[in-house]
Enzyme design. Structure first.
Site, mmCIF file in Angstrom:
data_model
loop_
_atom_site.group_PDB
_atom_site.id
_atom_site.type_symbol
_atom_site.label_atom_id
_atom_site.label_comp_id
_atom_site.label_asym_id
_atom_site.label_seq_id
_atom_site.Cartn_x
_atom_site.Cartn_y
_atom_site.Cartn_z
ATOM 1 N N GLN A 8 20.118 40.138 56.827
ATOM 2 C CA GLN A 8 20.482 38.918 56.094
ATOM 3 C C GLN A 8 20.170 39.013 54.606
ATOM 4 O O GLN A 8 20.397 38.045 53.882
ATOM 5 C CB GLN A 8 19.718 37.717 56.681
ATOM 6 C CG GLN A 8 20.041 37.423 58.114
ATOM 7 C CD GLN A 8 21.479 36.979 58.308
ATOM 8 O OE1 GLN A 8 22.144 36.517 57.383
ATOM 9 N NE2 GLN A 8 21.984 37.136 59.517
ATOM 10 N N ASP A 48 14.177 44.863 58.294
ATOM 11 C CA ASP A 48 15.467 44.439 58.834
ATOM 12 C C ASP A 48 16.165 43.641 57.738
ATOM 13 O O ASP A 48 15.832 42.477 57.493
ATOM 14 C CB ASP A 48 15.206 43.593 60.096
ATOM 15 C CG ASP A 48 16.436 42.816 60.549
ATOM 16 O OD1 ASP A 48 17.465 42.857 59.859
ATOM 17 O OD2 ASP A 48 16.336 42.149 61.597
ATOM 18 N N LYS A 97 27.900 41.910 57.819
ATOM 19 C CA LYS A 97 27.231 40.748 57.226
ATOM 20 C C LYS A 97 27.286 40.791 55.697
ATOM 21 O O LYS A 97 26.787 39.909 55.024
ATOM 22 C CB LYS A 97 25.783 40.685 57.695
ATOM 23 C CG LYS A 97 25.684 40.410 59.202
ATOM 24 C CD LYS A 97 24.312 40.026 59.604
ATOM 25 C CE LYS A 97 24.090 40.119 61.095
ATOM 26 N NZ LYS A 97 24.493 38.889 61.798
ATOM 27 N N HIS A 157 14.371 38.625 64.467
ATOM 28 C CA HIS A 157 15.568 38.591 65.320
ATOM 29 C C HIS A 157 15.276 39.438 66.556
ATOM 30 O O HIS A 157 14.494 40.387 66.486
ATOM 31 C CB HIS A 157 16.719 39.201 64.508
ATOM 32 C CG HIS A 157 18.066 39.119 65.138
ATOM 33 N ND1 HIS A 157 18.489 39.987 66.113
ATOM 34 C CD2 HIS A 157 19.116 38.276 64.924
ATOM 35 C CE1 HIS A 157 19.742 39.691 66.455
ATOM 36 N NE2 HIS A 157 20.137 38.658 65.754
ATOM 37 N N CYS A 169 19.295 34.078 68.240
ATOM 38 C CA CYS A 169 18.657 35.363 68.601
ATOM 39 C C CYS A 169 17.266 35.472 67.984
ATOM 40 O O CYS A 169 16.849 36.564 67.558
ATOM 41 C CB CYS A 169 19.514 36.563 68.196
ATOM 42 S SG CYS A 169 21.079 36.608 69.028
#
Ligand code: PMP
Length: 421
Positions: free
Chosen positions: A218, A215, A241, A138, A379
């Site tokens: 998600q 990261d 999220k 991302h 993104c």
């Protein structure tokens, strides 16, 4: 993966009680509303998840009965707000299986967490040092490193992906060298849904002495995450999220690393002593939490994380894997539709293009049927470029997504395509 988001094709395992999706859906007030006269079908959880009553009510109760500034006051409400805030930190610690609560730093979200590490930890980089990223990152896990590379003279190396969207581990192995100081990887790609084999990649990074940042924007929403087992050094995710509020997120960092890192921002709370002759800084996590924090956000996030943990994160992963497999089967049968990202280990995302149809037009017609999907580069422009695309349509799943909703999506796509062609 033994401890991480589980994707399509993964056996949910015996003994896992299926989730009662209708009972879960009933806890999300927004899912009861209609759009354009049609029941809402929310397939944009990867952009932001909807909020259950438990989270909405916790924030309301906090502001109605418990609010004061944290850490500073001796009065009852200040102590109460501080205990709620610090309890949320312990919940996040448990959620990630982090060894210590003081390794949990409250930030605004994944983007801020990565910027914090790039700005603070990154000060040790020298010209020629390497930062290794994957093609799937991302922009939030690219641009902070580019800014750091510009400041430090470090060089960014990029791991390629195979045609199915899985990581080319051989190429990764051959571009790792002792010059690599940081390997920063997305756990689950928001654009394609690929689950990266973080445990293996982190072990390879450790062999050359590189640090690993993950990261997890998600990943935390789709299944268990255990930072101790992953073997990474930093893990970042966003509250919004994972069924929590916007404006709050978590950076976990290994205690000994956080300890050595200089402050990222200056202000109240992050100091030990201040004088015009010079100031000294608090120990982590306070060192990285300048100013009044998003207290209500932390409280709401703690409730969201407990809510998800109470459902059983293995059960959530298994349930979503079933719904994703159903969606994959359905969409694969639509003529002219190409799924982008078909790795064996996937979570939560159906990204696709349809021959002769612009993603934006398709999404607009789906919206008229009450179906919320997202289009564009998500993104993740380098990932799109890798597949020769400027964008896709993305349907992303949450714990409340049902197979019946994906049936309606598939019918909606066929209807829209008939109109658009
Ligand atoms: N990384 C990934 C994989 C994401 O999906 C997102 C959000 N789309 C981010 C980072 C950034 O998260 P936030 O906007 O909450 O900082």
């Amino acid at each position: 993966m033994s401890a991480g988001p589980r994707g399509e094709g993964v056996d949910p395992g015996p003994g896992l009680e299926p989730l009662d999706l209708e009972a879960i859906r009933a806890q999300f007030p927004i899912l009861q509303r209609s759009i354009e006269g049609e029941p809402l079908i929310y397939l944009d959880t990867a952009a932001s998840a909807q909020k259950p009553d438990a989270v909405i009510e916790a924030i309301r109760t906090y502001y109605r009965r418990e609010h004061a500034n944290v850490h500073r006051g001796v009065h009852h409400l200040s102590a109460l707000a501080t205990s709620r805030y610090e309890e949320a930190r312990r919940i996040a610690q448990r959620f990630l299986n982090a060894p210590q609560a003081h390794e949990i730093v409250f930030v605004r979200g994944t983007s801020e967490a990565i910027n914090l590490v790039a700005s603070s930890w990154g000060q040790r980089l020298e010209p020629g040092d390497e930062i290794v990223l994957s093609t799937l990152e991302h922009h939030s896990n690219i641009v902070p490193w580019q800014l750091l590379a510009q400041r430090s003279g470090a060089v960014i190396r990029v791991i390629p992906v195979h045609d199915d969207g899985s990581i080319d581990l051989e190429a990764y192995g051959s571009l790792l060298s002792p010059r690599a100081k940081m390997v920063a990887l997305v756990h689950v790609s928001n654009a394609l849904g690929t689950v990266l084999p973080i445990r293996r990649m982190a072990a390879m990074a450790r062999e050359v002495g590189a640090r690993v940042l993950v990261d997890g924007a998600q990943a935390t929403v789709h299944g268990p995450v255990d930072v101790a087992e992953l073997g990474c050094d930093f893990y970042a995710f966003s509250g919004h999220k994972v069924y929590g509020p916007t404006g709050i997120g978590i950076l976990w960092g290994r205690g000994e690393l956080l300890e050595q890192m200089p402050p990222y921002q200056g202000g109240g709370e992050m100091i030990a002593h201040v004088s015009f002759g010079g100031s000294t800084y608090a120990a982590p996590p306070a060192r990285f939490e300048a100013g009044t924090p998003h207290i209500a956000g932390a409280v709401g996030l703690g409730v969201a994380l407990d809510w998800l943990a109470d459902l059983g994160r293995d059960r959530v992963a298994a349930s979503e894997a079933r719904v994703l497999a159903h969606g994959t089967r359905l969409l694969s049968q639509i003529s002219g539709l190409r799924l982008v990202g078909t790795a064996a280990d996937k979570a939560g995302v159906l990204s696709f293009v349809v021959d002769g149809v612009h993603p934006q037009d398709l999404a607009t017609l789906l919206d008229e049927q009450g179906i919320a999907v997202r289009t564009g580069h998500h993104c993740a422009e380098p990932a799109m470029e890798r597949f020769g695309l400027t964008g896709t349509v993305r349907a992303s799943l949450g714990v409340y997504t049902t197979e019946a909703e994906l049936d309606v999506l598939a019918e909606g796509i066929e209807r829209a395509v008939r109109i658009l062609r």
